[in-house]
Design a protein around this motif. Structure first.
Motif, PDB file in Angstrom:
ATOM      1  N   PHE A  20       0.829  -1.252  -0.051  1.00  0.00           N
ATOM      2  CA  PHE A  20      -0.016  -0.033  -0.152  1.00  0.00           C
ATOM      3  C   PHE A  20       0.951   1.300   0.113  1.00  0.00           C
ATOM      4  O   PHE A  20       0.149   2.396  -0.589  1.00  0.00           O
ATOM      5  CB  PHE A  20      -1.023  -0.119   1.140  1.00  0.00           C
ATOM      6  CG  PHE A  20      -1.628  -1.145   1.402  1.00  0.00           C
ATOM      7  CD1 PHE A  20      -2.460  -1.745   0.346  1.00  0.00           C
ATOM      8  CD2 PHE A  20      -1.765  -1.903   2.667  1.00  0.00           C
ATOM      9  CE1 PHE A  20      -3.108  -2.953   0.429  1.00  0.00           C
ATOM     10  CE2 PHE A  20      -2.492  -3.171   2.751  1.00  0.00           C
ATOM     11  CZ  PHE A  20      -3.095  -3.568   1.843  1.00  0.00           C
ATOM     12  N   GLY A  21       1.681   1.138   0.819  1.00  0.00           N
ATOM     13  CA  GLY A  21       2.599   2.507   0.811  1.00  0.00           C
ATOM     14  C   GLY A  21       4.286   2.386   0.388  1.00  0.00           C
ATOM     15  O   GLY A  21       4.339   1.608  -0.303  1.00  0.00           O
ATOM     16  N   THR A  22       4.886   3.479   0.978  1.00  0.00           N
ATOM     17  CA  THR A  22       6.261   3.263   0.256  1.00  0.00           C
ATOM     18  C   THR A  22       7.209   3.506   1.348  1.00  0.00           C
ATOM     19  O   THR A  22       8.511   3.793   1.438  1.00  0.00           O
ATOM     20  CB  THR A  22       6.620   4.536  -0.703  1.00  0.00           C
ATOM     21  OG1 THR A  22       6.146   5.820  -0.194  1.00  0.00           O
ATOM     22  CG2 THR A  22       5.706   4.414  -2.063  1.00  0.00           C
ATOM     23  N   GLY A  23       6.711   3.276   2.633  1.00  0.00           N
ATOM     24  CA  GLY A  23       7.403   3.330   4.033  1.00  0.00           C
ATOM     25  C   GLY A  23       8.152   4.811   4.041  1.00  0.00           C
ATOM     26  O   GLY A  23       7.670   5.689   3.420  1.00  0.00           O
ATOM     27  N   ALA A  24       8.946   4.813   5.016  1.00  0.00           N
ATOM     28  CA  ALA A  24       9.509   6.165   5.655  1.00  0.00           C
ATOM     29  C   ALA A  24      10.206   6.960   4.470  1.00  0.00           C
ATOM     30  O   ALA A  24      10.091   7.911   4.280  1.00  0.00           O
ATOM     31  CB  ALA A  24      10.381   6.046   6.775  1.00  0.00           C
TER      32      ALA A  24
END
Length: 339
Positions: free
Chosen positions: A253-257
């Motif tokens: 879902f995301g791209t992390g920090a």
């Protein structure tokens, strides 16, 4: 009943024509200056018809800066989470499926995309192919390939696009570049960027990373369309560990920090140092798994010389990791709070 035109109506003399048109033009309507676009106001005919997709969080903030235009459609898969935005724009038609919104409301001129990262490219591409202008929140896409596809589509359809990276439009960022370009700090051969994300202090977190998939399967909230939220991502059971906001640390879902904060923090450094493609990238991290990004990582980029600018080593730190404290920094002086 209105009579039909007769042949006699077509045989007006010039005098009769002038008499009738003069009488007609002596009756006029007084309208507010804002309708005509006077005194700095925008005429309603010149306003854009804006649609928002993903309006429960950052999308709501984006729309609040566009209220000089017509907010005509709002789309979110969780109507409870986005209720405050629906309430703020009662004239906008509500949707859960952005595809239906784009199909039904042909008058939309531009679309604001502020969904989770894994949907950015899909919503943006659907709008672009219909000739809609797009403002998409950072990070632009979930992968490099998606970003290249969007760039090509935007060129092909000749529409205006912008990524929501608001800090880079600030005076502070421009001033930083001017200081460096003027040689105020001399040649820069090394730079460090860090963030505490996903951590929040020593014992809290903004979102989970370095963890596995939840085992329990709670019921999907009635106001949420879980299937639409997943979109192109692989199917999995609903869990509140993913949303709202906490999706950032999950691979699907995301791209992390690095993806979430890096596009904010890297940009002023890249602009000021005129960095291009690195010649090497080296990374290390805490334990990696197939569900979430690592809890902390360090990534070192080596850049070649650029004109009169020397080679530069740029190091990124996340998860609370930081560079060594400079020897010349006073004991009581804080070494930045977040990069």
């Amino acid at each position: 009943m209105k009579s039909k035109p007769t042949i006699e109506d077509a045989n007006l003399t010039r005098r009769q024509f002038l008499r009738r048109t003069t009488a007609a033009t002596t009756t006029y309507l007084v309208v507010p200056g804002s309708v005509l676009g006077l005194n700095g106001a925008t005429s309603p005919n010149e306003k854009l018809n804006i649609a928002g997709v993903g309006i429960g969080g950052q999308g709501a903030a984006d729309l609040s800066k566009m209220e000089s235009e017509n907010i005509v459609a709002l789309c979110d898969v969780d109507w409870a989470h986005a209720a405050h935005t629906f309430k703020r724009y009662p004239k906008a038609k509500p949707y859960k499926d952005y595809r239906k919104m784009l199909e039904e409301q042909k008058e939309i001129d531009a679309v604001v995309v502020a969904t989770p990262d894994h949907l950015h490219a899909f919503v943006s591409m659907a709008a672009i192919k219909l000739g809609k202008h797009v403002y998409c929140e950072k990070p632009l896409t979930h992968s490099v390939w998606e970003a290249r596809q969007l760039a090509e589509a935007a060129r092909q359809h000749k529409i205006a696009t912008q990524m929501g990276n608001q800090g880079q439009a600030s005076e502070e960022t421009r001033r930083l570049s001017e200081y460096v370009w003027a040689g105020a700090i001399g040649p820069v051969r090394e730079a460090h960027i860090w963030t505490d994300r996903p951590s929040q202090g020593l014992f809290n977190e903004y979102w989970p990373q370095g963890v596995g998939r939840p085992k329990d399967t709670p019921a999907v909230p009635e106001t949420l369309d879980w299937d639409l939220w997943l979109g192109p991502a692989p199917e999995r059971p609903y869990h509140p560990a993913y949303l709202p906001f906490r999706w950032r640390g999950w691979w699907d879902f995301g791209t992390g920090a690095l993806g979430d904060i890096g596009c904010h923090a890297f940009d002023p450094v890249f602009r000021a140092l005129k960095l291009g493609q690195p010649i090497s990238v080296e990374a290390s991290s805490t334990r990696v798994n197939t569900e979430t990004y690592p809890l902390g990582s360090m990534v070192t980029y080596q850049f070649p010389a650029r004109g009169d600018l020397p080679p530069c080593k740029l190091t990124w730190y996340d998860g609370g990791l930081r560079p060594p404290r400079p020897a010349g920094l006073a004991d009581e002086q804080v070494m930045g709070d977040n990069g």
